[in-house]
Design a protein around this motif. Structure first.
Motif, PDB file in Angstrom:
ATOM      1  N   ALA A  60       0.853  -1.190   0.000  1.00  0.00           N
ATOM      2  CA  ALA A  60       0.000   0.000   0.000  1.00  0.00           C
ATOM      3  C   ALA A  60       0.884   1.233   0.000  1.00  0.00           C
ATOM      4  CB  ALA A  60      -0.931   0.002   1.206  1.00  0.00           C
ATOM      5  N   LEU A  61       0.636   2.109  -0.943  1.00  0.00           N
ATOM      6  CA  LEU A  61       1.409   3.342  -1.075  1.00  0.00           C
ATOM      7  C   LEU A  61       0.465   4.536  -1.041  1.00  0.00           C
ATOM      8  CD1 LEU A  61       3.493   1.998  -4.020  1.00  0.00           C
ATOM      9  CD2 LEU A  61       4.507   2.771  -1.893  1.00  0.00           C
ATOM     10  N   SER A  95       5.464  14.111   1.440  1.00  0.00           N
ATOM     11  CA  SER A  95       4.575  15.053   0.760  1.00  0.00           C
ATOM     12  C   SER A  95       4.384  14.625  -0.698  1.00  0.00           C
ATOM     13  CB  SER A  95       5.152  16.473   0.802  1.00  0.00           C
ATOM     14  OG  SER A  95       6.301  16.558  -0.023  1.00  0.00           O
ATOM     15  N   TYR A  96       3.383  15.212  -1.334  1.00  0.00           N
ATOM     16  CA  TYR A  96       3.114  14.915  -2.741  1.00  0.00           C
ATOM     17  C   TYR A  96       4.316  15.214  -3.629  1.00  0.00           C
ATOM     18  CZ  TYR A  96      -1.891  14.053  -2.263  1.00  0.00           C
ATOM     19  OH  TYR A  96      -3.105  13.517  -1.945  1.00  0.00           O
ATOM     20  N   SER A  97       5.114  16.192  -3.248  1.00  0.00           N
ATOM     21  CA  SER A  97       6.255  16.572  -4.086  1.00  0.00           C
ATOM     22  C   SER A  97       7.346  15.506  -4.103  1.00  0.00           C
ATOM     23  CB  SER A  97       6.831  17.911  -3.621  1.00  0.00           C
ATOM     24  OG  SER A  97       7.340  17.790  -2.310  1.00  0.00           O
ATOM     25  N   LYS A 101      10.292   9.439  -4.561  1.00  0.00           N
ATOM     26  CA  LYS A 101      10.441   8.499  -3.452  1.00  0.00           C
ATOM     27  C   LYS A 101       9.332   7.443  -3.513  1.00  0.00           C
ATOM     28  CE  LYS A 101      12.395   9.715   0.558  1.00  0.00           C
ATOM     29  NZ  LYS A 101      12.578  10.370   1.848  1.00  0.00           N
ATOM     30  N   GLN A 102       8.119   7.862  -3.902  1.00  0.00           N
ATOM     31  CA  GLN A 102       7.033   6.895  -4.032  1.00  0.00           C
ATOM     32  C   GLN A 102       7.338   5.896  -5.151  1.00  0.00           C
ATOM     33  OE1 GLN A 102       2.973   7.991  -5.371  1.00  0.00           O
ATOM     34  NE2 GLN A 102       2.240   7.021  -3.475  1.00  0.00           N
ATOM     35  N   ALA A 122       1.084   9.741  -5.875  1.00  0.00           N
ATOM     36  CA  ALA A 122       1.492  11.116  -5.607  1.00  0.00           C
ATOM     37  C   ALA A 122       1.575  11.906  -6.912  1.00  0.00           C
ATOM     38  CB  ALA A 122       2.836  11.146  -4.889  1.00  0.00           C
ATOM     39  N   SER A 123       1.764  11.209  -8.024  1.00  0.00           N
ATOM     40  CA  SER A 123       1.858  11.840  -9.341  1.00  0.00           C
ATOM     41  C   SER A 123       1.196  10.936 -10.375  1.00  0.00           C
ATOM     42  CB  SER A 123       3.324  12.057  -9.718  1.00  0.00           C
ATOM     43  OG  SER A 123       3.454  12.371 -11.095  1.00  0.00           O
TER      44      SER A 123
END
Length: 182
Positions: A60-61, A95-97, A101-102, A122-123
């Protein structure tokens, strides 16, 4: 009507996990109510949780733990994984930025051989490649909340933000009876 894809057990477990955390977030708002471990929809029927017939590992991410929404999602994921009897590998960026990393977290989950991945991207662009990699390795990918710019996924539970905004504008215009500016 589009033809539905045949879903495997690990896809259904992943979907149940994804839907479980969404239901856990909306239970109060929708007056579904929770009594102990049971969920009861308004119509009085009961939803029966599937039980894993083998030991699944679900990744889960989520994009961030900086908002209470995503903290609630994380709690829902862990709770539902426990209820379903599956192992949860969880990762969240700061954070979303930090979408790069995700991407790394997703690549690590793919390499570890998870059975499915529940992904709140995240993107919408950066996650296309990793999702393609997971699908190519036979890993089920269930998109939640955020969509990606690809149709290469197993299942998704996302909202149409344009439609939500449009409908909100319609309601506001009606409430304002055509007066003022939105």
């Amino acid at each position: 009507m589009p033809k539905l894809k045949k879903r495997s057990a690990r896809c259904w477990i992943g979907l149940a996990l994804a839907l479980g955390f969404i239901l856990s977030l909306t239970a109060t708002a929708r007056n579904v109510g929770a009594a102990g471990d049971e969920w009861r929809p308004k119509d009085g029927s009961e939803w029966v949780r599937p039980k894993a017939k083998k030991k699944y590992t679900i990744g889960a991410l989520i994009p961030s733990l900086q908002s209470q929404y995503w903290v609630n999602v994380a709690y829902g994921l862990f709770d539902e994984a426990k209820q379903l009897g599956v192992t949860l590998k969880f990762a969240a960026t700061a954070s979303y930025s930090q979408y790069a990393k995700q991407v790394n977290y997703m690549e690590d989950m793919i390499a570890s051989g998870v059975d499915a991945i529940v992904l709140a991207a995240a993107s919408s662009d950066a996650m296309v490649g990793p999702v393609d990699q997971a699908i190519a390795k036979g890993i089920k990918v269930i998109l939640v909340v955020q969509n990606i710019r690809s149709d290469n996924w197993t299942a998704r539970v996302v909202s149409d933000h344009f439609a939500l905004g449009y409908r909100t504008g319609e309601v506001l215009a009606k409430l304002m009876k055509g007066q003022g500016e939105i």
